[in-house]
Design an enzyme around this catalytic site. Structure first.
Site, mmCIF file in Angstrom:
data_model
loop_
_atom_site.group_PDB
_atom_site.id
_atom_site.type_symbol
_atom_site.label_atom_id
_atom_site.label_comp_id
_atom_site.label_asym_id
_atom_site.label_seq_id
_atom_site.Cartn_x
_atom_site.Cartn_y
_atom_site.Cartn_z
ATOM 1 N N GLU A 1 -70.773 22.038 -0.960
ATOM 2 C CA GLU A 1 -70.402 23.433 -0.703
ATOM 3 C C GLU A 1 -70.089 24.169 -2.003
ATOM 4 O O GLU A 1 -69.441 23.628 -2.901
ATOM 5 C CB GLU A 1 -69.184 23.468 0.224
ATOM 6 C CG GLU A 1 -68.761 24.868 0.639
ATOM 7 C CD GLU A 1 -67.573 24.867 1.584
ATOM 8 O OE1 GLU A 1 -67.325 25.908 2.211
ATOM 9 O OE2 GLU A 1 -66.886 23.829 1.691
ATOM 10 N N LYS B 1 -71.867 30.346 6.902
ATOM 11 C CA LYS B 1 -70.750 29.620 7.510
ATOM 12 C C LYS B 1 -70.086 30.483 8.585
ATOM 13 O O LYS B 1 -69.751 31.643 8.338
ATOM 14 C CB LYS B 1 -69.748 29.254 6.416
ATOM 15 C CG LYS B 1 -68.577 28.396 6.839
ATOM 16 C CD LYS B 1 -67.785 28.008 5.588
ATOM 17 C CE LYS B 1 -66.617 27.115 5.889
ATOM 18 N NZ LYS B 1 -65.923 26.682 4.643
ATOM 19 N N CYS C 1 -69.104 22.941 6.079
ATOM 20 C CA CYS C 1 -67.724 22.471 5.976
ATOM 21 C C CYS C 1 -66.903 22.666 7.247
ATOM 22 O O CYS C 1 -67.052 21.904 8.196
ATOM 23 C CB CYS C 1 -67.050 23.091 4.765
ATOM 24 S SG CYS C 1 -65.574 22.160 4.228
#
Length: 328
Positions: free
Chosen positions: A63, A140, A182
């Site tokens: 990330e 995300k 994540c």
């Protein structure tokens, strides 16, 4: 740099018919951030080449690949000052260079610039082809808000329109890949949505480590268990590149891994050392596992309505439980 391989896919435990699909060899790089941008780039290019030389067709990176993790402290007045343009910024440039040099697909993660007035950008995962084409971009969706991970002060959540895209680049022989990031990895709804979209592989670029408010609490086992569990319950291969090393308030615990639909860890990196992982994925194992344990076929969506109701901030833990403050 340490190299760990599993160059023969383990035997399928529930194979009923021969597979005609060749294994897909994938690579993953775990690295620690380096304030010397040139040295960091050189390390990543060397690691990618090492994976490609072992036959990897795609390499996955952690990330916010090139940046120091910003969100260990709250953002200031200009939260997006380190955000970059999607196609002309250093992350895409690095990915395109590595892809062309090695003739493979590169996955990377960047702090993508947004034109919004609040200055917040997107936390975006991308894949780039050997010819420099943007093959995929996924922003995300779920943004952490707690101590040491103040990402809500830097990143805006990805849009609700087409939130779970599945990509099937020709360079990967038809393999179907999803690119959540994540914090998304903790949500069962994410893995299930990708599974219903036909994904075979989920890649989660990750930056996770210590908890500043509870330094003795090691979340690594929980993190790994939940991701592997999502893979089992949805018939998915999980590719999880984390970073390692100390960055301000956070010590990232590495432990990057690749798992299969049976919950087997094919390869895993150490906690505190940069590493290259390479593994063969027998993609038909997804179908074979779900033939034996048909979770997707026996769902009851008519009973899941509450999952799509708006979040009730006054009862985030469910009915009968009072709201309490998030640890900041």
């Amino acid at each position: 740099m340490l190299t760990i391989t599993a160059l023969t896919a383990p035997e399928a435990l529930t194979r009923t018919t021969p597979t005609d699909r060749a294994p897909l060899r994938v690579g993953l790089v775990q690295h620690r951030w380096n304030p010397d941008a040139a040295a960091l780039k050189a390390e990543l290019l060397e690691a990618i080449s090492a994976a490609a030389n072992l036959g990897a067709k795609v390499v996955f990176l952690p990330e916010i690949t090139l940046l120091r993790y910003p969100a260990d402290t709250r953002a200031g007045a200009n939260p997006g000052k380190e955000a970059e343009d999607l196609l002309t910024g250093p992350t895409f440039t690095l990915a395109a260079e590595a892809a062309a040099a090695n003739g493979i697909v590169i996955h990377a993660s960047l702090y993508e610039k947004s034109e919004a007035a609040d200055g917040l950008g997107f936390n975006s995962a991308i894949m780039v082809s050997p010819t420099g084409e943007l093959l995929a971009r996924t922003r995300k969706l779920h943004i952490p808000i707690s101590a040491g991970y103040y990402e809500d002060t830097y990143f805006r959540a990805g849009p609700a329109e087409d939130p779970y895209p599945v990509y099937s680049p020709a360079e990967l022989g038809g393999a179907r890949v999803g690119l959540p990031t994540c914090w998304d990895e903790w949500f069962p709804e994410v893995a299930r949505s990708y599974a219903l979209g036909g994904a075979e592989i989920l890649a989660y670029p990750t930056a996770i480590g210590s908890e500043p408010s509870f330094p003795a609490f090691d979340t690594q086992p929980l993190w790994q268990h939940v991701i592997v569990g999502h893979g089992i319950s949805n018939g998915l291969f999980m590719v999880v590149p984390n970073r390692c090393g100390d960055e301000g308030e956070i010590t990232f615990y590495g432990s990057s891994f690749i798992s299969d639909p049976y919950g087997r860890i094919l390869v895993q990196a150490p906690r505190d050392e940069s590493a290259v992982l390479v593994a063969d994925l027998d993609l038909d194992q997804r179908r074979e596992w779900l033939e034996l344990f048909p979770f997707l076929l026996t769902r009851r969506p008519d009973t899941y309505g509450r999952l799509t109701e708006p979040v009730n901030a006054d009862a985030p833990y469910g009915d009968g439980h009072a709201a309490t403050p998030v640890v900041k």
